[in-house]
Design an enzyme around this catalytic site. Structure first.
Site, PDB file in Angstrom:
ATOM      1  N   HIS A 306     -30.268   9.761   0.442  1.00  0.00           N
ATOM      2  CA  HIS A 306     -31.054   9.697  -0.782  1.00  0.00           C
ATOM      3  C   HIS A 306     -32.183   8.696  -0.635  1.00  0.00           C
ATOM      4  CE1 HIS A 306     -28.572  12.396  -2.978  1.00  0.00           C
ATOM      5  NE2 HIS A 306     -27.514  11.597  -3.071  1.00  0.00           N
ATOM      6  N   CYS A 355     -35.874  12.266  -0.025  1.00  0.00           N
ATOM      7  CA  CYS A 355     -36.793  12.642  -1.101  1.00  0.00           C
ATOM      8  C   CYS A 355     -37.849  11.572  -1.323  1.00  0.00           C
ATOM      9  CB  CYS A 355     -36.026  12.868  -2.400  1.00  0.00           C
ATOM     10  SG  CYS A 355     -34.933  14.301  -2.351  1.00  0.00           S
TER      11      CYS A 355
END
Length: 678
Positions: A306, A355
């Protein structure tokens, strides 16, 4: 390649010395009644080679000996007694170049000194000497062709092992060069007359050999070709975060990190690969990684997990990041790049399969701000600004879309930016992410450097050995263990590394006892280390890809989270068997101390305590068991405006599941002051 015979047209002026024990005229060396009949000889050997210096003397009484040594290149400094050197023969394990001399005494207080000799040690990375080496010259450093500018310096070296130490004679175009009798030929100001073919004769009393002939060209400045790029060393740190405590778990980082580590090792990188790190562990691992970098080194940092972007900075989300998270709970990528640049690396590459959704939608669109104009830096982003990066799950294998194509092209001998362009093109053609994900490349390359560039350690041997020792510390496995139980069953325990913080132990029953039947073994660790790969429906298909389950393995144990280990790891082996006489099921146990394997020996927790004290508001580090037992959020990712969500796309007859590796959106409405972790 060295040759024994002189090349055609070459005449060696060196007269072969004869090995003889004939005594010299006593008037020349006699002091009192002591005569040295054989002097010690200088030698040139590899580091740690065992060699013996010898002196022979005769006298009217019993003789005693004492050897002395000096660290000076010339034996003019104060000599030191060699401990235990009281015999005519002095065995030495050569560690560094030193000079030696022997004093011979008789009982009448007469003494005489031998000649000074030198034990020269070549600490170089070359193939070892022949097993039955007798001392004949063996060339360790051969000549290399050169092209130099007019007026520049020419340096040629031809170093050889030998016992006795070899003599050298240099040649140019078949003619011996006067006063050129050392292992290095240096010409301070190159002119046109210095062009030509150079070689070197190397000889001692045993043999004469010749180096390879090389061409030296002297050119005008504008004719000098550009040197091919090379690295002093290559170092890579790979981190994959998947088992998040408070955010959706991921699947792809396991295989992505594992496969990329194998490919980078093929390219000559020293790789440290780690899974599931807290913020403090990530920072400590980065600090260790930075310590391995130096001038001329290629450094590569890869992260899968993440992440997000805020105010022109990228952040990596640790497995213990709270909900909601702030930038201070995460690791800043630009901080890592700045640290890499400060080490004056020849190439700094950061690859992010994560991301880049903006941390707060009110932020100004991001532009990467230059840190310092040092050049040769490369960023490879799996996706563009304010976008997500996906992993695809197809059957039992999950992989990040970006890393899938990165692994496809990374072995190509092309400029690193060209490799990333090929990754971008392949990803752009992938129907699973069309219109959803696009690679972004940013760089300041000044030279055509590639991840496949060769490693040239010339002039950096000491630094190389230091890096090698640090790297080996993080990758050292326990040796095989053989255990003999009371029932006469013998068990072998061996070890393999999946990652630098994940080890697999294999148990094999080698022999059974005379009264044992139906033997089985189970392995466990003390302290218990949770297997992060276990769990319903998780990683079963990946097991066969991560390590080969041989048919004769009776038990396996994966030990994860070794960076958390603060004491020696103990392996407990339980042997279960049926006694043939009583038919009772019995158990015997043994324990084996494995020390601190792999990255546990780096003691990252000490780095955390001394350099990265934890802030009170940050989430506490979770134990591996807590992380592994927390609720799996993968299938509960909520969809909605500005939230990452699970998407599906069909590919042929198969259905692949796409997941973006971005944590759930924070519910913060206030834009906090930007504080970059630099």
């Amino acid at each position: 390649m060295a040759v024994n015979a002189a090349p055609k047209g070459y005449t060696s002026p060196i007269k072969r010395r004869k090995c003889t024990d004939e005594r010299p005229h006593p008037c020349r060396i006699m002091i009192g009644d002591i005569v040295i009949v054989r002097q010690p000889v200088s030698v040139c050997v590899p580091v740690n080679y065992k060699v013996t210096l010898s002196v022979r003397a005769e006298g009217a009484s019993i003789l005693s000996y004492q050897w002395f040594t000096s660290d000076d290149k010339e034996p003019n400094g104060p000599p030191l007694n060699v401990y235990g050197g009281t015999q005519a023969d002095l065995p030495i394990e050569a560690k560094k170049s030193q000079c030696y001399v022997c004093r011979v005494n008789d009982i009448f207080s007469n003494c005489v000194f031998s000649e000074w000799v030198k034990v020269k040690v070549l600490n170089i990375d070359v193939p070892g000497l022949p097993l039955k080496w007798k001392g004949d010259p063996h060339i360790a450093i051969n000549l290399k062709p050169q092209t130099v500018q007019l007026g520049a310096k020419i340096t040629l070296r031809c170093a050889a092992f030998g016992n006795p130490a070899p003599d050298y004679q240099w040649y140019r175009n078949g003619h011996p060069l006067l006063k050129s009798t050392s292992d290095t030929l240096q010409i301070d100001h190159a002119t046109a007359k210095h062009k030509g073919a150079y070689l070197c004769s190397v000889s001692n009393v045993l043999q004469e050999i010749w180096s390879e002939a090389v061409e030296v060209d002297v050119v005008e400045n504008d004719q000098l070709p550009l040197a091919a790029p090379a690295a002093v060393d290559k170092v890579a740190l790979l981190i994959g975060n998947l088992s998040y405590s408070h955010h959706p778990r991921l699947m792809a980082p396991v295989m992505d990190v594992h496969e990329l580590a194998n490919l980078l090792q093929q390219l000559g990188f020293r790789v440290v690969s780690l899974l599931d790190l807290t913020k403090e562990e990530m920072l400590a691992a980065v600090d260790k990684f930075i310590d391995l970098l130096d001038r001329g080194v290629y450094g590569l940092f890869y992260y899968a997990g993440h992440g997000f972007e805020r105010a022109a900075r990228n952040y990596l989300v640790p497995v213990d990041a709270p909900v909601p998270y702030r930038s201070e709970n995460c690791v800043c990528v630009q901080r890592i790049m700045r640290s890499m640049q400060e080490r004056q690396t020849a190439l700094s590459v950061i690859l992010l399969d994560t991301c880049r959704k903006w941390y707060n939608q009110q932020c100004i669109p991001s532009t990467i701000m230059a840190l310092e104009p040092k050049g040769n830096t490369v960023y490879g982003y799996a996706t563009c600004e304010d976008a997500v990066a996906f992993e695809v799950q197809d059957g039992g294998k999950s992989t990040g879309i970006f890393t899938k194509y990165l692994n496809k092209h990374i072995l190509q001998a092309e400029k690193v930016t060209h490799v990333l362009e090929r990754v971008s093109e392949d990803l752009g053609r992938d129907p699973l992410v069309t219109g959803k994900q696009a690679v972004e490349i940013k760089h300041t390359l000044k030279e055509p450097r590639s991840l496949t560039d060769p490693v040239n350690t010339a002039g950096h041997t000491r630094e190389l050995h230091l890096r090698d020792a640090c790297w080996r510390q993080a990758n050292e496995l326990p040796r095989k263990k053989r255990l003999m139980f009371l029932c006469r069953v013998e068990v072998e325990i061996s070890f393999s590394a999946l990652f630098s913080n994940v080890m697999v132990a294999f148990g094999v029953i080698k022999t059974t006892g005379p009264k044992t039947d139906n033997c089985t073994i189970t392995l466990s660790s003390i302290p218990p280390m949770q297997d992060i790969f276990s769990g319903p429906g998780r990683f079963e298909e990946m097991d066969s890809m991560l390590f080969d389950k041989a048919h004769n393995i009776d038990s396996t144990l994966r030990v994860c989270g070794l960076q958390k280990l603060k004491e020696s790891l103990v392996m407990k082996v339980d042997l279960h068997y049926t006694h043939m006489d009583s038919r009772m099921r019995l158990t015997e146990s043994q324990q084996v101390d494995l020390g601190e394997p792999l990255v546990a020996s780096c003691k990252l927790y000490k780095t955390i305590q001394t350099t990265s004290p934890k802030k009170p508001e940050a989430a506490s580090a979770q134990s591996m068991s807590n992380i592994a037992s927390s609720k799996d959020l993968v299938d509960h990712t909520r969809a909605g405006p500005c939230r990452p969500f699970t998407r599906k796309a069909e590919c042929g007859a198969k259905v692949a599941v796409l997941r973006c590796n971005e944590p759930e959106e924070n519910d913060e409405n206030e834009l906090h002051d930007f504080r970059c972790q630099l």
